[in-house]
Structures are given as structure tokens and as C-alpha cells.
Design a protein around this motif. Structure first.
Motif, PDB file in Angstrom:
ATOM      1  N   THR A  42      -3.061   5.558   7.512  1.00  0.00           N
ATOM      2  CA  THR A  42      -3.572   6.563   6.545  1.00  0.00           C
ATOM      3  C   THR A  42      -2.252   7.626   6.101  1.00  0.00           C
ATOM      4  O   THR A  42      -1.721   8.187   6.845  1.00  0.00           O
ATOM      5  N   ARG A  43      -2.222   7.431   4.784  1.00  0.00           N
ATOM      6  CA  ARG A  43      -1.056   8.464   4.221  1.00  0.00           C
ATOM      7  C   ARG A  43      -1.594   9.204   3.095  1.00  0.00           C
ATOM      8  O   ARG A  43      -2.499   8.532   2.104  1.00  0.00           O
ATOM      9  N   VAL A  44      -1.371  10.546   2.870  1.00  0.00           N
ATOM     10  CA  VAL A  44      -1.790  11.061   1.437  1.00  0.00           C
ATOM     11  C   VAL A  44      -1.103  12.069   0.878  1.00  0.00           C
ATOM     12  O   VAL A  44      -0.042  12.487   1.743  1.00  0.00           O
ATOM     13  N   VAL A  45      -1.295  12.544  -0.091  1.00  0.00           N
ATOM     14  CA  VAL A  45      -0.676  13.646  -0.721  1.00  0.00           C
ATOM     15  C   VAL A  45      -1.406  14.673  -1.103  1.00  0.00           C
ATOM     16  O   VAL A  45      -2.696  14.545  -1.543  1.00  0.00           O
ATOM     17  N   VAL A  46      -1.012  15.834  -0.782  1.00  0.00           N
ATOM     18  CA  VAL A  46      -1.741  17.188  -0.827  1.00  0.00           C
ATOM     19  C   VAL A  46      -1.691  17.572  -2.388  1.00  0.00           C
ATOM     20  O   VAL A  46      -0.697  17.613  -3.111  1.00  0.00           O
ATOM     21  N   ILE A  47      -2.684  17.418  -3.041  1.00  0.00           N
ATOM     22  CA  ILE A  47      -2.994  17.960  -4.432  1.00  0.00           C
ATOM     23  C   ILE A  47      -3.323  19.388  -4.609  1.00  0.00           C
ATOM     24  O   ILE A  47      -2.816  20.041  -5.607  1.00  0.00           O
ATOM     25  N   ARG A  48      -4.376  19.927  -3.890  1.00  0.00           N
ATOM     26  CA  ARG A  48      -4.590  21.341  -3.750  1.00  0.00           C
ATOM     27  C   ARG A  48      -4.617  21.999  -2.378  1.00  0.00           C
ATOM     28  O   ARG A  48      -5.329  21.242  -1.484  1.00  0.00           O
ATOM     29  N   ALA A  49      -4.233  22.900  -2.341  1.00  0.00           N
ATOM     30  CA  ALA A  49      -4.641  23.718  -0.662  1.00  0.00           C
ATOM     31  C   ALA A  49      -4.647  25.229  -1.064  1.00  0.00           C
ATOM     32  O   ALA A  49      -4.240  25.853  -2.039  1.00  0.00           O
ATOM     33  N   PRO A  50      -5.365  25.794  -0.114  1.00  0.00           N
ATOM     34  CA  PRO A  50      -5.645  27.257  -0.234  1.00  0.00           C
ATOM     35  C   PRO A  50      -4.745  27.888  -0.171  1.00  0.00           C
ATOM     36  O   PRO A  50      -3.890  27.710   1.000  1.00  0.00           O
ATOM     37  N   ALA A  51      -4.198  28.815  -0.747  1.00  0.00           N
ATOM     38  CA  ALA A  51      -3.127  29.761  -0.642  1.00  0.00           C
ATOM     39  C   ALA A  51      -3.301  30.893   0.284  1.00  0.00           C
ATOM     40  O   ALA A  51      -4.218  31.468   0.239  1.00  0.00           O
ATOM     41  N   GLY A  52      -2.478  31.114   1.210  1.00  0.00           N
ATOM     42  CA  GLY A  52      -2.474  32.297   2.073  1.00  0.00           C
ATOM     43  C   GLY A  52      -3.530  31.804   3.389  1.00  0.00           C
ATOM     44  O   GLY A  52      -3.605  32.908   3.803  1.00  0.00           O
ATOM     45  N   LYS A  53      -3.913  30.622   3.371  1.00  0.00           N
ATOM     46  CA  LYS A  53      -4.831  30.338   4.669  1.00  0.00           C
ATOM     47  C   LYS A  53      -4.106  29.471   5.387  1.00  0.00           C
ATOM     48  O   LYS A  53      -3.473  28.402   4.814  1.00  0.00           O
ATOM     49  N   ASP A  54      -4.248  29.464   6.690  1.00  0.00           N
ATOM     50  CA  ASP A  54      -3.924  28.571   7.622  1.00  0.00           C
ATOM     51  C   ASP A  54      -5.031  27.174   7.800  1.00  0.00           C
ATOM     52  O   ASP A  54      -5.918  27.444   8.200  1.00  0.00           O
ATOM     53  N   VAL A  55      -4.510  26.176   7.033  1.00  0.00           N
ATOM     54  CA  VAL A  55      -5.343  24.966   7.187  1.00  0.00           C
ATOM     55  C   VAL A  55      -4.819  23.795   7.879  1.00  0.00           C
ATOM     56  O   VAL A  55      -3.532  23.683   7.703  1.00  0.00           O
ATOM     57  N   SER A  56      -5.469  23.139   8.650  1.00  0.00           N
ATOM     58  CA  SER A  56      -5.107  21.866   9.333  1.00  0.00           C
ATOM     59  C   SER A  56      -5.638  20.685   8.692  1.00  0.00           C
ATOM     60  O   SER A  56      -6.860  20.806   8.289  1.00  0.00           O
ATOM     61  N   VAL A  57      -4.951  19.912   8.592  1.00  0.00           N
ATOM     62  CA  VAL A  57      -5.479  18.522   8.182  1.00  0.00           C
ATOM     63  C   VAL A  57      -5.254  17.305   9.179  1.00  0.00           C
ATOM     64  O   VAL A  57      -4.195  17.213   9.643  1.00  0.00           O
ATOM     65  N   GLU A  58      -6.303  16.815   9.655  1.00  0.00           N
ATOM     66  CA  GLU A  58      -6.154  15.799  10.701  1.00  0.00           C
ATOM     67  C   GLU A  58      -6.934  14.335  10.377  1.00  0.00           C
ATOM     68  O   GLU A  58      -7.437  14.256   9.250  1.00  0.00           O
ATOM     69  N   CYS A  59      -6.398  13.249  10.864  1.00  0.00           N
ATOM     70  CA  CYS A  59      -6.756  12.033  10.684  1.00  0.00           C
ATOM     71  C   CYS A  59      -7.175  11.468  11.930  1.00  0.00           C
ATOM     72  O   CYS A  59      -6.580  11.483  12.881  1.00  0.00           O
ATOM     73  N   GLY A  60      -8.196  10.955  12.237  1.00  0.00           N
ATOM     74  CA  GLY A  60      -8.666  10.196  13.331  1.00  0.00           C
ATOM     75  C   GLY A  60      -8.779  11.206  14.579  1.00  0.00           C
ATOM     76  O   GLY A  60      -8.612  10.896  15.730  1.00  0.00           O
TER      77      GLY A  60
ATOM     78  N   THR B  95      -2.893   7.672  -0.444  1.00  0.00           N
ATOM     79  CA  THR B  95      -1.802   6.834  -1.142  1.00  0.00           C
ATOM     80  C   THR B  95      -1.713   5.616  -0.002  1.00  0.00           C
ATOM     81  O   THR B  95      -0.883   4.468  -0.353  1.00  0.00           O
ATOM     82  N   SER B  96      -2.293   5.520   1.012  1.00  0.00           N
ATOM     83  CA  SER B  96      -2.394   4.343   2.020  1.00  0.00           C
ATOM     84  C   SER B  96      -3.563   4.273   2.960  1.00  0.00           C
ATOM     85  O   SER B  96      -3.865   5.306   3.406  1.00  0.00           O
ATOM     86  N   PRO B  97      -4.344   3.415   2.999  1.00  0.00           N
ATOM     87  CA  PRO B  97      -5.521   3.659   3.558  1.00  0.00           C
ATOM     88  C   PRO B  97      -5.306   3.276   4.932  1.00  0.00           C
ATOM     89  O   PRO B  97      -4.467   2.563   5.561  1.00  0.00           O
ATOM     90  N   GLY B  98      -6.453   3.634   5.808  1.00  0.00           N
ATOM     91  CA  GLY B  98      -6.472   3.489   7.262  1.00  0.00           C
ATOM     92  C   GLY B  98      -7.626   3.614   7.883  1.00  0.00           C
ATOM     93  O   GLY B  98      -8.805   3.968   7.104  1.00  0.00           O
ATOM     94  N   ALA B  99      -7.806   3.626   9.063  1.00  0.00           N
ATOM     95  CA  ALA B  99      -9.258   3.603   9.907  1.00  0.00           C
ATOM     96  C   ALA B  99      -9.599   4.924  10.042  1.00  0.00           C
ATOM     97  O   ALA B  99     -10.660   5.080  10.575  1.00  0.00           O
TER      98      ALA B  99
END
Length: 104
Positions: A19-37, A78-82
């Protein structure tokens, strides 16, 4: 050390699947984590290739946009995964298409 908060335009890669992604929108000023699997995603540039798996069922779908429950984080696959995409442990869902206006 935690990865930096994602910003629009960032390209992220999974460490557990393809899996590969592009961030389109993210909250400003917030600490956000993005995980896969269940593992944090890393910047795509310089990311090592994921281990080979025999699981062919896609958890992420190419070209789909994924959003969090508050609709403040949006990722484009941008790239699929499990692996399943999550943010702070909460699963991201495929963004519903907006209906086109009537042409009457």
C-alpha cells in the motif's frame, strides 16, 4: 520517535504490504498518525520494499480515497495492498462519491 504529522502532498508507504498513499487533506495543527496493517506508514521516498506475502485480497483499492470519521484526513491510494488503513487505530473508510447535479 514518532513519524511527523502528515501534510497534504506527502507520499506514504506501508511497511507491511504494498500500500502507498498520497495525503490529500490533513487536519492542521493536530498530531495525526496514519497506519496500515497496524504499523505506522513511512515517507515513500527511501522506503524499503515490503515483505512478500501470499495474501492477494486487497485491503486498499487503487484510486480510492479514504477518510476518517470526522472527514478531516483524506488519503488517495496510489498502490493497493492487503493492509487496512487506520488513523490513531480507527479504520478509514472509502469516501463516497458525490452525486452529479441533474442536467434537467
Amino acid at each position: 520517535m514518532a513519524p511527523p504529522a502528515p501534510r497534504p502532498g506527502d507520499q506514504l508507504a506501508s511497511t507491511v504490504c504494498t500500500t502507498r498513499v498520497v495525503v490529500i487533506r490533513a487536519p492542521a495543527g493536530k498530531d495525526v498518525s496514519v497506519e496500515c496493517g497496524g504499523k505506522p506508514m513511512v515517507p515513500a521516498e527511501g522506503a524499503s520494499p515490503p515483505p512478500v506475502t501470499s495474501d492477494a485480497s486487497p485491503g486498499t483499492v487503487l484510486g480510492k480515497r479514504y477518510v476518517d470519521a470526522d472527514d478531516t484526513l483524506e488519503l488517495l491510494c496510489t498502490s493497493p495492498g492487503a493492509g487496512q488503513l487506520t488513523s490513531g487505530g480507527a479504520p478509514l473508510t472509502i469516501k463516497a462519491a458525490k452525486p452529479l447535479p441533474a442536467s434537467d
